[in-house]
Design an enzyme around this catalytic site. Structure first.
Site, PDB file in Angstrom:
ATOM      1  N   LYS A  14     -25.272 -13.525 -43.721  1.00 50.30           N
ATOM      2  CA  LYS A  14     -25.175 -14.683 -43.620  1.00 50.30           C
ATOM      3  C   LYS A  14     -26.839 -14.187 -44.134  1.00 50.30           C
ATOM      4  CE  LYS A  14     -21.168 -17.158 -41.680  1.00 50.30           C
ATOM      5  NZ  LYS A  14     -21.028 -18.073 -41.955  1.00 50.30           N
ATOM      6  N   PHE A  23     -25.038 -20.533 -35.177  1.00 46.78           N
ATOM      7  CA  PHE A  23     -24.062 -19.815 -34.463  1.00 46.78           C
ATOM      8  C   PHE A  23     -22.926 -18.473 -34.538  1.00 46.78           C
ATOM      9  CE2 PHE A  23     -25.511 -22.835 -31.142  1.00 46.78           C
ATOM     10  CZ  PHE A  23     -26.337 -22.782 -31.033  1.00 46.78           C
ATOM     11  N   ASN A  82     -11.169 -29.096 -34.802  1.00 46.63           N
ATOM     12  CA  ASN A  82     -11.460 -28.023 -33.262  1.00 46.63           C
ATOM     13  C   ASN A  82     -11.936 -28.799 -32.210  1.00 46.63           C
ATOM     14  OD1 ASN A  82     -14.335 -28.443 -33.862  1.00 46.63           O
ATOM     15  ND2 ASN A  82     -14.262 -27.163 -35.410  1.00 46.63           N
TER      16      ASN A  82
HETATM   17  O1  PMT Z   1     -20.335 -28.552 -30.162  1.00 48.55           O
HETATM   18  P1  PMT Z   1     -20.241 -28.656 -28.292  1.00 48.55           P
HETATM   19  O2  PMT Z   1     -18.129 -28.703 -27.634  1.00 48.55           O
HETATM   20  O3  PMT Z   1     -21.587 -28.154 -27.160  1.00 48.55           O
HETATM   21  O4  PMT Z   1     -19.836 -26.722 -28.470  1.00 48.55           O
HETATM   22  C1  PMT Z   1     -20.494 -25.912 -29.013  1.00 48.55           C
HETATM   23  C2  PMT Z   1     -20.237 -25.133 -30.072  1.00 48.55           C
HETATM   24  C3  PMT Z   1     -19.266 -23.853 -28.987  1.00 48.55           C
HETATM   25  C4  PMT Z   1     -19.470 -25.355 -31.271  1.00 48.55           C
HETATM   26  C5  PMT Z   1     -21.766 -23.825 -30.451  1.00 48.55           C
HETATM   27  O5  PMT Z   1     -22.168 -23.399 -29.148  1.00 48.55           O
HETATM   28  C6  PMT Z   1     -21.749 -22.960 -31.633  1.00 48.55           C
HETATM   29  O6  PMT Z   1     -20.769 -21.773 -31.435  1.00 48.55           O
HETATM   30  N1  PMT Z   1     -21.003 -23.588 -32.836  1.00 48.55           N
HETATM   31  C7  PMT Z   1     -21.150 -22.431 -34.024  1.00 48.55           C
HETATM   32  C8  PMT Z   1     -19.299 -22.976 -33.901  1.00 48.55           C
HETATM   33  C9  PMT Z   1     -18.856 -22.297 -35.193  1.00 48.55           C
HETATM   34  O7  PMT Z   1     -17.863 -22.786 -36.310  1.00 48.55           O
HETATM   35  O8  PMT Z   1     -18.748 -20.552 -35.231  1.00 48.55           O
HETATM   36  P2  PMT Z   1     -18.688 -19.459 -36.472  1.00 48.55           P
HETATM   37  O9  PMT Z   1     -18.340 -18.723 -36.293  1.00 48.55           O
HETATM   38  O10 PMT Z   1     -17.308 -20.293 -37.199  1.00 48.55           O
HETATM   39  O11 PMT Z   1     -19.391 -19.982 -37.353  1.00 48.55           O
HETATM   40  C10 PMT Z   1     -20.484 -18.727 -37.743  1.00 48.55           C
HETATM   41  C11 PMT Z   1     -21.905 -19.782 -38.258  1.00 48.55           C
HETATM   42  O12 PMT Z   1     -21.543 -20.383 -39.653  1.00 48.55           O
HETATM   43  C12 PMT Z   1     -21.704 -21.505 -38.263  1.00 48.55           C
HETATM   44  O13 PMT Z   1     -23.325 -22.006 -37.461  1.00 48.55           O
HETATM   45  C13 PMT Z   1     -21.237 -22.393 -38.783  1.00 48.55           C
HETATM   46  O14 PMT Z   1     -22.092 -23.796 -38.188  1.00 48.55           O
HETATM   47  C14 PMT Z   1     -21.415 -21.384 -40.275  1.00 48.55           C
HETATM   48  N2  PMT Z   1     -20.265 -22.477 -40.824  1.00 48.55           N
HETATM   49  C15 PMT Z   1     -19.204 -22.363 -40.558  1.00 48.55           C
HETATM   50  C16 PMT Z   1     -18.293 -22.423 -41.613  1.00 48.55           C
HETATM   51  C17 PMT Z   1     -18.479 -22.534 -42.593  1.00 48.55           C
HETATM   52  N3  PMT Z   1     -17.586 -22.811 -44.053  1.00 48.55           N
HETATM   53  N4  PMT Z   1     -19.608 -23.204 -43.536  1.00 48.55           N
HETATM   54  C18 PMT Z   1     -20.923 -22.619 -42.405  1.00 48.55           C
HETATM   55  O15 PMT Z   1     -21.680 -23.430 -41.833  1.00 48.55           O
END
Ligand code: PMT
Length: 416
Positions: A350, A332, A217
């Site tokens: 979560k 996030f 990504n």
């Molecule tokens: O890295 P940059 O270029 O600075 O960009 C920043 C960012 C956009 C990546 C950051 O601000 C951000 O939003 N990070 C979370 C991205 C994400 O994967 O979001 P999500 O909505 O898919 O996941 C929600 C949360 O669950 C996140 O905290 C993620 O780390 C966590 N997760 C997701 C999937 C997984 N299998 N395990 C997790 O722990």
């Protein structure tokens, strides 16, 4: 020590022998104009670039450059200087002074003061790119960062030797602003996360398809690194779990673990969870991975090919369901539609203490940009909207709320 030293905040500026020493004169002047008492300690080589007399004129104070200088006082001067400094900055910091400080060598006044001081120490390295990137210099910077020193990374650009690259001392205005900010915030003594241990994830994961391809990504890791840096500034011990390719600035954390896949990130997070007060998951973790990884490069074929994906473990959910004494958990949410609604759903589903929701469809925000625009939502119902700004400023706000939750949790547990 005179009366002024007791009332005015004294900073010690160590100047070492690099061409950027000329910028230290401007730095000393800016600090003096901002009302600080500036004790300047120069190495012998620094005196070849700029004169102690010039710095004395600029600061209005004696300038120190020799262990055996007669300063007309009965004090053991290196101890006196070390004790009265509220904060020490070495700028420019050559590879030599960095190496000496990392290994406890005390063979001149500045290196002796660095060993003797209990004040926070900031190094602003400036040198040729190859010298800065040399594994020895990088290792020495890691040693210093690991002991709690702050490292201000050099800028990139044209260097005095004619090369172009990283190694320029940042502008004196930036260095002066950093010192004034640290002193004003009271961060020079203790941060809001002092004594806490924080685990931060940054960057994207990569799920291999075959030996040359992966599902990835656009995450650069900038947001996570900014979070790590702020936690570090606020006194926390920081472990950063970073995806491959994330630019980890020296000094932004105490330890970095580089991982590739979501499974590796999960293992690294769980392995570092003991004694951790808070986990901030800024990483973009792949939700799915290919069911099977081809051992050989997949050959181009006529027609379509199908890739079957299987769900990855949700690391955040796993930590937040941790049985007893789980850390404060911050997630996030990267959303492109129904941003608030979807983000809040993740907060509840979560079982998080806080979520930072970003609309990643906004141009110039979110993935791989220097700025972001977020809504911080806490489990207690507090919601704060932060308009578009630098990721480091977003991180500062996030850390303010994180520190609040950590403190409340400790209070509840009766050991705050
Ligand atoms: O890295 P940059 O270029 O600075 O960009 C920043 C960012 C956009 C990546 C950051 O601000 C951000 O939003 N990070 C979370 C991205 C994400 O994967 O979001 P999500 O909505 O898919 O996941 C929600 C949360 O669950 C996140 O905290 C993620 O780390 C966590 N997760 C997701 C999937 C997984 N299998 N395990 C997790 O722990």
């Amino acid at each position: 020590m005179n009366a002024t030293d007791r009332t005015v905040r004294t900073v010690l500026l160590g100047i070492t022998g690099g061409i950027a020493a000329y910028k230290a004169v401007e730095l000393a002047s800016l600090l003096t104009k901002s009302g600080l008492a500036v004790d300047v300690v120069m190495t012998a080589n620094a005196c070849r670039f700029v004169t102690p007399r010039l710095l004395r004129e600029v600061t209005g104070r004696p300038v120190y450059h020799d262990m055996w200088q007669d300063i007309g006082s009965w004090h053991t001067e290196h101890i006196g200087l070390a004790k009265r400094a509220k904060l020490v900055m070495v700028a420019p910091a050559t590879a030599n002074v960095i190496a000496k400080a990392a290994h406890g060598v005390a063979d001149d006044l500045l290196s002796t003061v660095l060993l003797a001081t209990g004040a926070p120490v900031i190094f602003a390295p400036a040198m040729n790119t190859n010298m800065y990137n040399h594994p020895a210099t990088q290792e020495n910077l890691r040693i210093l960062a690991g002991r709690g020193c702050r490292i201000i990374p050099p800028d990139s650009g044209r260097l005095a030797c004619g090369d172009s690259g990283v190694g320029r001392l940042p502008a004196p205005e930036c260095l002066a602003a950093e010192i004034c900010r640290l002193i004003a915030d009271g961060e020079a003594t203790a941060g809001v996360l002092a004594g806490r241990r924080v685990l931060v994830t940054a960057g994207g994961t990569r799920e291999p398809i075959d030996p040359v391809r992966f599902i990835g990504n656009r995450s650069s890791g900038k947001m996570g690194v900014a979070i790590a840096e702020c936690c570090r500034t606020q006194g926390a011990e920081v472990v950063l779990i970073a995806g491959r390719g994330v630019e980890v600035r020296p000094g932004c954390c105490h330890r970095t673990v580089v991982v590739e896949t979501a499974a590796e990130m999960r293992d690294a997070v769980l392995a570092n969870l003991a004694m951790t007060d808070a986990v901030v998951m800024a990483a973009a973790v792949a939700d799915y991975r290919p069911v099977a990884v081809c051992r050989q490069k997949i050959k181009k074929q006529a027609g379509e090919i199908t890739l079957t994906l299987i769900k990855n473990p949700d690391i955040l959910e796993e930590i937040s369901r941790w049985p007893a004494g789980r850390p404060v958990v911050v997630g996030f949410a990267a959303e492109t539609e129904n941003v608030l609604e979807n983000g809040m759903d993740k907060l509840r589903r979560k079982n998080l203490d806080m979520i930072v929701i970003n609309d990643v469809s906004q141009p110039g925000c979110g993935f791989d940009s220097d700025e972001n625009q977020v809504v911080i939502c806490r489990a207690d119902g507090t919601a704060i909207t932060l308009s578009r700004r630098a990721k480091i400023l977003i991180a500062k706000e996030v850390i303010k709320h994180l520190a609040h939750i950590v403190a409340a949790r400790q209070k509840e547990a009766g050991n705050g």
